[in-house]
Design an enzyme around this catalytic site. Structure first.
Site, PDB file in Angstrom:
ATOM      1  N   SER A 113       0.902  -1.281   0.120  1.00  0.00           N
ATOM      2  CA  SER A 113      -0.100   0.008  -0.092  1.00  0.00           C
ATOM      3  C   SER A 113       0.974   1.303   0.043  1.00  0.00           C
ATOM      4  CB  SER A 113      -0.990  -0.185   1.070  1.00  0.00           C
ATOM      5  OG  SER A 113      -1.862   0.861   1.245  1.00  0.00           O
ATOM      6  N   HIS A 114       0.660   1.966   0.822  1.00  0.00           N
ATOM      7  CA  HIS A 114       1.547   3.340   1.057  1.00  0.00           C
ATOM      8  C   HIS A 114       3.118   3.109   1.395  1.00  0.00           C
ATOM      9  CE1 HIS A 114       0.101   2.071   5.120  1.00  0.00           C
ATOM     10  NE2 HIS A 114       1.084   2.850   5.505  1.00  0.00           N
ATOM     11  N   ASP A 277      -2.900   6.313  -3.328  1.00  0.00           N
ATOM     12  CA  ASP A 277      -1.655   5.710  -2.809  1.00  0.00           C
ATOM     13  C   ASP A 277      -1.215   4.373  -3.496  1.00  0.00           C
ATOM     14  OD1 ASP A 277      -3.746   3.825  -1.985  1.00  0.00           O
ATOM     15  OD2 ASP A 277      -2.651   3.145  -0.171  1.00  0.00           O
ATOM     16  N   ASP A 279      -1.618   1.172  -3.679  1.00  0.00           N
ATOM     17  CA  ASP A 279      -2.703   0.199  -4.322  1.00  0.00           C
ATOM     18  C   ASP A 279      -4.200   0.946  -4.572  1.00  0.00           C
ATOM     19  OD1 ASP A 279      -2.982   0.943  -1.561  1.00  0.00           O
ATOM     20  OD2 ASP A 279      -3.897  -1.220  -1.028  1.00  0.00           O
ATOM     21  N   ASP A 281      -6.125   2.591  -2.680  1.00  0.00           N
ATOM     22  CA  ASP A 281      -7.534   2.486  -1.950  1.00  0.00           C
ATOM     23  C   ASP A 281      -7.299   3.971  -1.078  1.00  0.00           C
ATOM     24  OD1 ASP A 281      -5.386   1.831  -0.245  1.00  0.00           O
ATOM     25  OD2 ASP A 281      -6.058   0.067   0.519  1.00  0.00           O
ATOM     26  N   ARG A 282      -6.488   4.742  -0.840  1.00  0.00           N
ATOM     27  CA  ARG A 282      -6.600   5.906  -0.415  1.00  0.00           C
ATOM     28  C   ARG A 282      -6.812   7.009  -1.239  1.00  0.00           C
ATOM     29  NH1 ARG A 282      -2.211   5.873   4.538  1.00  0.00           N
ATOM     30  NH2 ARG A 282      -2.409   3.660   5.244  1.00  0.00           N
ATOM     31  N   LYS A 376     -11.510   0.362   1.010  1.00  0.00           N
ATOM     32  CA  LYS A 376     -11.385   2.038   0.667  1.00  0.00           C
ATOM     33  C   LYS A 376     -11.059   1.918  -0.872  1.00  0.00           C
ATOM     34  CE  LYS A 376      -6.984   2.353   3.091  1.00  0.00           C
ATOM     35  NZ  LYS A 376      -6.789   1.234   3.544  1.00  0.00           N
TER      36      LYS A 376
HETATM   37  C1  VG1 Z   1      -2.455   2.483   8.532  1.00  0.00           C
HETATM   38  C2  VG1 Z   1      -3.716   3.274   8.832  1.00  0.00           C
HETATM   39  C3  VG1 Z   1      -4.941   2.547   8.790  1.00  0.00           C
HETATM   40  C4  VG1 Z   1      -5.251   1.761   7.218  1.00  0.00           C
HETATM   41  C5  VG1 Z   1      -3.882   0.910   7.260  1.00  0.00           C
HETATM   42  C6  VG1 Z   1      -3.861   0.327   5.778  1.00  0.00           C
HETATM   43  O1  VG1 Z   1      -2.551   1.215   9.642  1.00  0.00           O
HETATM   44  O2  VG1 Z   1      -3.584   3.962  10.027  1.00  0.00           O
HETATM   45  O3  VG1 Z   1      -6.077   3.476   8.813  1.00  0.00           O
HETATM   46  O4  VG1 Z   1      -6.283   1.116   7.252  1.00  0.00           O
HETATM   47  O5  VG1 Z   1      -2.797   1.637   7.155  1.00  0.00           O
HETATM   48  O6  VG1 Z   1      -3.932   1.358   4.649  1.00  0.00           O
HETATM   49  P1  VG1 Z   1      -1.586   1.387  10.760  1.00  0.00           P
HETATM   50  O7  VG1 Z   1      -1.676   0.143  11.657  1.00  0.00           O
HETATM   51  O8  VG1 Z   1      -0.093   1.520  10.112  1.00  0.00           O
HETATM   52  O9  VG1 Z   1      -1.988   2.714  11.584  1.00  0.00           O
HETATM   53  V1  VG1 Z   1      -3.480   0.867   3.548  1.00  0.00           V
HETATM   54  O10 VG1 Z   1      -3.953   1.980   2.365  1.00  0.00           O
HETATM   55  O11 VG1 Z   1      -1.936   1.180   3.680  1.00  0.00           O
HETATM   56  O12 VG1 Z   1      -3.727  -0.960   2.999  1.00  0.00           O
HETATM   57 CO    CO Z   2      -3.238   1.598   0.306  1.00  0.00          CO
END
Ligand code: VG1
Ligand code: CO
Length: 543
Positions: A113-114, A277, A279, A281-282, A376
């Site tokens: 993801s991010h 981001d 993937d 979803d953000r 998302k």
């Molecule tokens: C983070 C965010 C959370 C989100 C998760 C996955 O998790 O805070 O809100 O659902 O990333 O997002 P954490 O445990 O690091 O706070 V994604 O777009 O990175 O899959």
């Molecule tokens: Co993501």
């Protein structure tokens, strides 16, 4: 082609976090690592014999190799069909949609993801269930259990297949269907939103920019924004997916997408800008001269969603993760609909969406979505904003002002302290957690504490209970702080401190956010003994 059964010894730490298993790419590249995790997923879900799976990822380094491994393993374990995005690409929301459209039994999404990508950066893999959403804790728990005792995995004695060509190929007895990653998703967006109205807005001169951050949304945004909605070529920035995201950090926030923020802050900047981001979803939403916090975005979308055809019947309810600001609660209250508070992570919204209790969901980390999929969805949020702007015919800035004047303003910011050594970070949380009961009526900094607790979630649909989902402290005067440790990082611990202050419609609505939250931030740092325990004085990332 022969089915091989390979002996293996369990790898330590294959424990899914907030959103699947995330590790350094090199950890995933160890011989047998992907295989052991994938076999554990298959075992935990009762095998894949005769099942249909969807497989795709965000295109980061090692995406293609891992997909070939998964395909061989799915075939060796008897999967009937695997639907894969061309080139191995599928955004997370598009994968969720495909699982639902094809009535697949589940899917494997390859993404961190991010988190940055590349051989020295991060990789990730997660399993989604048949509703299209991330596996709930009961399933991720079962997967982890399997990883600890696995002794063999099954694969096929054969080479790679060509993922670049669309169509069907047989891999052993498994039919692998390579599909255009964009078309089904684009059709879904067209069904939800008034594309004619958005097209008219754009052709009237409303200017937009979308930063795909060299991640998976490039092809989606080009097709939808430029080809279908008529935005001029060049609207999509950094639109070619790269294995290392151009060495960027594909996290759409004012820090990592600073060039885009600078663009909208300029006098001659675009009317609207957004980013997504790794993937897809953000989302980050910007208007000329203004950044919309994800929490405000959720509230504005909740208040205005009925203006888009897909939501014209109104919303059944809304849901937000606990650390997300309570701006949407006020909208829900005014609309007379339920507002649910869940732990961080999209997997907790699945039951509410399936049960028809919530239509819109959101997280402060730039995640917004609805019941159209079970993830998302970055571009969906962008299109809903554009649809609302097209109907209301006012700018982003005006929409926000109007919103605050109606509901009040929830000043909000998240402060991240990254790569803290794990032990002091856990001690800090434990220590604060031990003192919660004594905190009410005490003062910290210049503030008086009203309540302090540890968030436990009781899922209203299946009755499951999730403990230790974050520490909450509320202060007299409408302030709140939440503390939790990240579950997506791959290095040490990341402490997230979420700060919020509510001002009613008659209050001060035009403060600078960090200024408004300064007192709450200082009080929280004092309470958790941040500097004494971690040596940190300033956050690494402020969003
Ligand atoms: C983070 C965010 C959370 C989100 C998760 C996955 O998790 O805070 O809100 O659902 O990333 O997002 P954490 O445990 O690091 O706070 V994604 O777009 O990175 O899959
Ligand atoms: Co993501």
């Amino acid at each position: 082609m022969t089915i091989l059964t390979q002996a293996c010894t369990p790898f330590e730490g294959q424990k899914p976090g907030t959103s699947g298993l995330r590790k350094k790419t090199k950890v995933f590249m160890q011989p047998g690592y992907v295989e052991c995790f994938v076999q554990s997923i298959f075992n935990a879900i009762g095998g894949v014999q005769g099942k249909t799976l969807v497989v795709g990822g965000d295109g980061r380094y090692f995406n293609a190799e891992a997909i070939q491994t998964i395909l061989r393993m799915a075939s060796a374990s008897g999967a009937e069909r695997v639907v894969v995005g061309r080139g191995g690409l599928l955004s997370t929301p598009a994968a969720s949609n495909l699982i639902r459209q094809r009535k697949a039994d589940g899917g494997l999404i390859l993404s961190a993801s991010h988190n940055p990508g590349g051989i020295d950066a991060d990789f990730g893999l997660k399993y989604n269930i048949s509703n299209g959403g991330p596996a709930p804790e009961s399933v991720t728990g079962a997967i982890f259990e399997q990883t600890q005792s696995l002794s063999s995995y099954k694969t096929l004695d054969t080479g790679d297949i060509n993922l670049a060509r669309m169509g069907e190929v047989m891999l052993g007895d498994t039919r692998v269907e390579i599909v255009d990653p964009v078309s089904d998703y684009a059709a879904l967006m067209q069904a939800l939103f008034d594309f004619d109205a958005i097209r008219a807005l754009i052709s009237d001169g409303f200017s937009i920019r979308f930063d795909a951050m060299h991640a998976v949304t490039g092809p989606y945004a080009r097709t939808i924004l430029e080809d279908m909605l008529g935005a001029p070529e060049g609207t999509v920035l950094n639109g070619v997916p790269l294995v290392d995201f151009g060495k960027g950090h594909p996290d759409p926030n004012p820090i990592w997408a600073k060039p885009l923020v600078d663009m909208v802050m300029a006098e001659d900047g675009p009317d609207f800008a957004a980013a997504s981001d790794g993937d897809g979803d953000r989302n980050m939403i910007l208007g000329r001269g203004v950044y919309v916090t994800p929490s405000d975005s959720l509230a504005v979308l909740a208040a205005n969603a009925h203006l888009a055809p897909g939501y014209s019947q109104g919303l059944a309810g809304v849901a937000r993760s606990m650390p997300t600001s309570r701006a949407c609660d006020r909208v829900a209250e005014a609309m007379g609909i339920a507002c649910y508070e869940t732990p961080t992570g999209w997997k907790f919204f699945g039951n509410l969406l399936d049960a028809g209790r919530a239509t819109l969901c959101g997280e402060e980390s730039a995640g917004t979505g609805s019941d159209h999929v079970r993830e998302k969805d970055g571009l969906w949020a962008v299109l809903l904003w554009l649809n609302i702007l097209a109907v209301r015919q006012i700018g982003v800035q005006e929409i926000l002002q109007d919103h605050w004047q109606t509901y009040g303003r929830n000043y909000y910011s998240r402060h991240d302290y990254e790569a803290i050594a794990t032990d002091p970070a856990q001690d800090l949380m434990q220590n604060l957690s031990n003192t919660l009961a004594e905190l009410p009526d005490k003062t910290a900094g210049s503030l008086t504490i009203e309540t302090a607790d540890q968030f436990t979630y009781h899922d209203p649909v299946d009755g499951s209970v999730s403990h230790n989902q974050g520490l909450r402290i509320s202060f007299a005067g409408g302030g709140r702080a939440v503390l939790r440790l990240s579950g997506t990082g791959t290095e040490g611990a990341t402490l997230r401190i979420y700060l919020e202050l509510y001002e009613p419609p008659t209050g001060q609505l035009d403060m600078e956010s960090q200024e408004a939250l300064r007192g709450i931030s200082a009080a929280t740092r004092e309470l958790c003994q941040l500097t004494e325990r971690t040596g940190r004085t300033e956050p690494d990332v402020v969003t």
